[in-house]
Design a protein around this motif. Structure first.
Motif, mmCIF file in Angstrom:
data_model
loop_
_atom_site.group_PDB
_atom_site.id
_atom_site.type_symbol
_atom_site.label_atom_id
_atom_site.label_comp_id
_atom_site.label_asym_id
_atom_site.label_seq_id
_atom_site.Cartn_x
_atom_site.Cartn_y
_atom_site.Cartn_z
ATOM 1 N N UNK A 73 0.669 -1.198 -0.026
ATOM 2 C CA UNK A 73 0.044 0.057 0.082
ATOM 3 C C UNK A 73 0.976 1.289 -0.082
ATOM 4 N N UNK A 74 1.941 1.250 0.744
ATOM 5 C CA UNK A 74 2.909 2.361 0.739
ATOM 6 C C UNK A 74 3.479 2.696 -0.706
ATOM 7 N N UNK A 75 3.987 1.517 -1.244
ATOM 8 C CA UNK A 75 4.621 1.617 -2.757
ATOM 9 C C UNK A 75 3.422 2.323 -3.529
ATOM 10 N N UNK A 76 2.032 1.761 -3.522
ATOM 11 C CA UNK A 76 1.443 2.360 -4.390
ATOM 12 C C UNK A 76 1.002 3.914 -4.010
ATOM 13 N N UNK A 77 0.864 4.250 -2.852
ATOM 14 C CA UNK A 77 0.812 5.616 -2.354
ATOM 15 C C UNK A 77 1.896 6.460 -3.070
ATOM 16 N N UNK A 78 3.109 5.839 -3.085
ATOM 17 C CA UNK A 78 4.164 6.756 -3.637
ATOM 18 C C UNK A 78 4.565 6.448 -4.992
ATOM 19 N N UNK A 79 3.506 5.937 -5.791
ATOM 20 C CA UNK A 79 3.763 5.950 -7.058
ATOM 21 C C UNK A 79 3.987 7.153 -7.958
ATOM 22 N N UNK A 80 3.421 8.141 -7.634
ATOM 23 C CA UNK A 80 3.566 9.523 -8.101
ATOM 24 C C UNK A 80 5.016 9.890 -7.794
ATOM 25 N N UNK A 81 5.600 9.636 -6.737
ATOM 26 C CA UNK A 81 7.237 10.008 -6.616
ATOM 27 C C UNK A 81 7.994 9.260 -7.302
ATOM 28 N N UNK A 82 7.944 7.837 -7.583
ATOM 29 C CA UNK A 82 8.307 7.050 -8.530
ATOM 30 C C UNK A 82 8.193 7.535 -9.928
ATOM 31 N N UNK A 83 7.354 7.927 -10.301
ATOM 32 C CA UNK A 83 7.083 8.313 -11.571
ATOM 33 C C UNK A 83 7.833 9.608 -11.918
ATOM 34 N N UNK A 84 7.846 10.333 -10.998
ATOM 35 C CA UNK A 84 8.644 11.709 -11.196
ATOM 36 C C UNK A 84 10.017 11.285 -11.210
ATOM 37 N N UNK A 85 10.541 10.374 -10.554
ATOM 38 C CA UNK A 85 11.998 10.117 -10.097
ATOM 39 C C UNK A 85 12.590 9.283 -11.430
ATOM 40 N N UNK A 86 11.576 8.145 -11.858
ATOM 41 C CA UNK A 86 12.323 7.366 -12.803
ATOM 42 C C UNK A 86 11.146 6.882 -13.730
ATOM 43 N N UNK A 87 10.404 7.464 -14.344
ATOM 44 C CA UNK A 87 9.122 6.992 -15.256
ATOM 45 C C UNK A 87 9.233 5.687 -15.863
ATOM 46 N N UNK A 88 10.390 5.690 -16.681
ATOM 47 C CA UNK A 88 10.524 4.515 -17.624
ATOM 48 C C UNK A 88 10.562 3.205 -16.685
#
Length: 128
Positions: A73-88
């Motif tokens: 659940x924490x990973x899913x909540x942080x998806x926007x951060x991951x997308x900004x950091x490394x979208x590919x």
């Protein structure tokens, strides 16, 4: 120099007052006991611990694959951060794991729901 604040002048450091504070602290320890029971055991902490050397993407993939539900659940909540950091890499490695996790998470309720609906449809057919 500033005049003393009303709170500072109202403080009483006499021995009788300090014993009153001690009684209040003892009451707090009674309240604290249930909280201690909810703390994690060393084994639970070990299961929740992740290698600090992992990148954010690797950590997310690991948690979605082998972590506990709350970690996913924490990973899913942080998806926007991951997308900004490394979208590919997020799209290539993390999102498929999110999809798999959600499918696995939702299978049992949907199966029960499907069985319930299936059972209801059979019942309604019998009475027609």
């Amino acid at each position: 120099m500033h005049p003393p604040s009303p709170a500072a002048t109202a403080m009483d450091f006499s021995q009788n007052s300090l014993f009153g504070y001690m009684e209040d602290l003892q009451e707090l320890t009674i309240i604290e006991r249930p909280v201690r029971r909810s703390l994690k055991t060393p084994e639970e902490i070990e299961r929740l611990t992740v290698d600090e050397d992992l990148s954010d993407i690797e950590r997310a993939v690991y948690l979605l694959s082998a972590g506990q539900d709350i970690q996913g659940t924490s990973v899913i909540a942080n998806l926007p951060f991951l997308m900004r950091q490394n979208p590919a890499e997020t799209l290539r490695r993390v999102l498929p794991k999110v999809r798999d996790s959600l499918q696995n998470l939702l299978k049992p309720p949907f199966r029960r729901c499907g069985q319930s609906v299936k059972g209801e449809s059979h019942k309604s057919r019998k009475f027609r």
